[in-house]
Design an enzyme around this catalytic site. Structure first.
Site, PDB file in Angstrom:
ATOM      1  N   HIS A  55       1.000  -1.207   0.123  1.00  0.00           N
ATOM      2  CA  HIS A  55       0.101  -0.016   0.125  1.00  0.00           C
ATOM      3  C   HIS A  55       0.953   1.334  -0.017  1.00  0.00           C
ATOM      4  CE1 HIS A  55       0.956   0.176   4.192  1.00  0.00           C
ATOM      5  NE2 HIS A  55       0.443  -0.983   4.382  1.00  0.00           N
TER       6      HIS A  55
ATOM      7  N   HIS B  92       3.998   1.296   2.553  1.00  0.00           N
ATOM      8  CA  HIS B  92       5.133   0.668   1.906  1.00  0.00           C
ATOM      9  C   HIS B  92       5.918   1.399   0.994  1.00  0.00           C
ATOM     10  CE1 HIS B  92       2.669  -3.156   2.822  1.00  0.00           C
ATOM     11  NE2 HIS B  92       3.841  -3.259   3.653  1.00  0.00           N
TER      12      HIS B  92
ATOM     13  N   GLY C 289       8.763   0.839   9.214  1.00  0.00           N
ATOM     14  CA  GLY C 289       7.694   1.831   9.276  1.00  0.00           C
ATOM     15  C   GLY C 289       7.530   2.105  10.818  1.00  0.00           C
TER      16      GLY C 289
END
Ligand code: PAF
Length: 292
Positions: free
Chosen positions: A34, A37, A160
């Site tokens: 998504h 990323h 992340g």
């Protein structure tokens, strides 16, 4: 963009780049990409520049899933992932097989029974929160990330912020085991209403999706509360419980307030405290976190 699935071929390529002094940026993923990323891939490119190489791995790592978790159902769409990565000018997509990563692993198992018996275990930061709710999860993450670092030989790896504890555990592993890799933690990308982007959001039905925004709202309410004064962690948990009771499909797994460096829980929540929470919607478990 090259697609490499053999470990030996990936290592050969990485060693060739290393010899030529080419910097390698790496984004490990489990695919079903998504925008979150993709922002990590852009960050990796930024880190190594146009002369560097960006490698993205797509591998749904069985050893980080518990026996009752969603390994078989984990969403996959390699064709779409490759298209998105091509558009971003990634240099290599590394897509290893289970057979090579974990020899002896059966097709429906999350633990190899033969052919593989070495794991990397972080013993402090990985004990609470995700580690408490998902035993052996971080053992699987540190093991696969260590393997991927040895295969891709990155100078920089990007993770992340949404998986705050994972990033902390990886940073500790890199420091403790002297991996020559710089870890960059990139900000969480959010949907318009604030829900953190995640491959697992796809599992939510319309009603669950509407209620899933409570994770973000709880973080925002906590931020606003500590602007005025410090509050005991117990009081905060009681106050923020209103978000889960107002969302009948939500079941709180944990809500923790902790020091962002040590991950030790704090008694008093104040500006600078880290908050993390995990909430179930049916079988789907969502996580989020913020610095208050
Ligand atoms: O964050 C993830 O997607 C995974 O935990 C990782 C880092 C790719 C390891 O499998």
């Amino acid at each position: 963009m090259q697609i490499v699935s053999s470990i030996a071929a990936m290592q050969r390529l990485a060693k060739k780049w290393q010899r030529a002094g080419t910097r390698i940026g790496f984004v490990p993923t489990m695919g079903y990409l998504h925008d979150g990323h993709l922002s990590l891939v852009k960050r990796a490119r930024q880190a190594v520049g146009k002369n560097g190489k960006v490698v993205v791995s797509i591998y749904v790592n069985p050893t980080q899933f518990g026996p009752k978790e969603d390994l078989a159902k984990y969403p996959r769409d390699l064709k779409r992932d490759l298209k998105l990565l091509r558009e971003l000018n990634a240099d290599v997509v590394f897509t290893p097989s289970d057979a090579e990563m974990y020899p002896g692993l059966g097709s429906t198992e999350s633990r190899p029974t033969s052919g593989f018996s070495t794991y990397v275990v972080e013993e402090k930061l990985s004990r609470t929160m995700e580690g408490a709710s998902r035993p052996a999860h971080f053992r699987g993450v540190t093991t696969v990330v260590a393997k991927l670092f040895n295969i891709v030989l990155p100078d920089v790896a990007v993770f992340g912020q949404k998986d705050f504890q994972q990033a902390a555990v990886i940073k500790r592993m890199v420091a403790d085991l002297n991996f020559p890799v710089k870890i960059v933690v990139a900000p969480t990308l959010r949907e318009r209403d604030g829900l953190a982007m995640s491959s697992r959001n796809k599992y939510l039905d319309a009603e669950q999706r509407a209620q899933a925004v409570i994770l973000y709202h709880a973080l925002q309410a906590a931020k606003a509360a500590v602007k005025q004064k410090s509050i005991s962690a117990g009081r905060m948990k009681i106050d923020l419980n209103e978000f889960t009771t107002a969302a009948p499909l939500a079941r709180l797994d944990y809500m923790e307030f902790f020091d962002p460096e040590t991950l030790e829980p704090v008694a008093q929540v104040k500006s600078g405290t880290q908050m993390a929470l995990a909430v179930f919607f049916g079988k789907t478990r969502l996580i989020d976190n913020a610095r208050l």
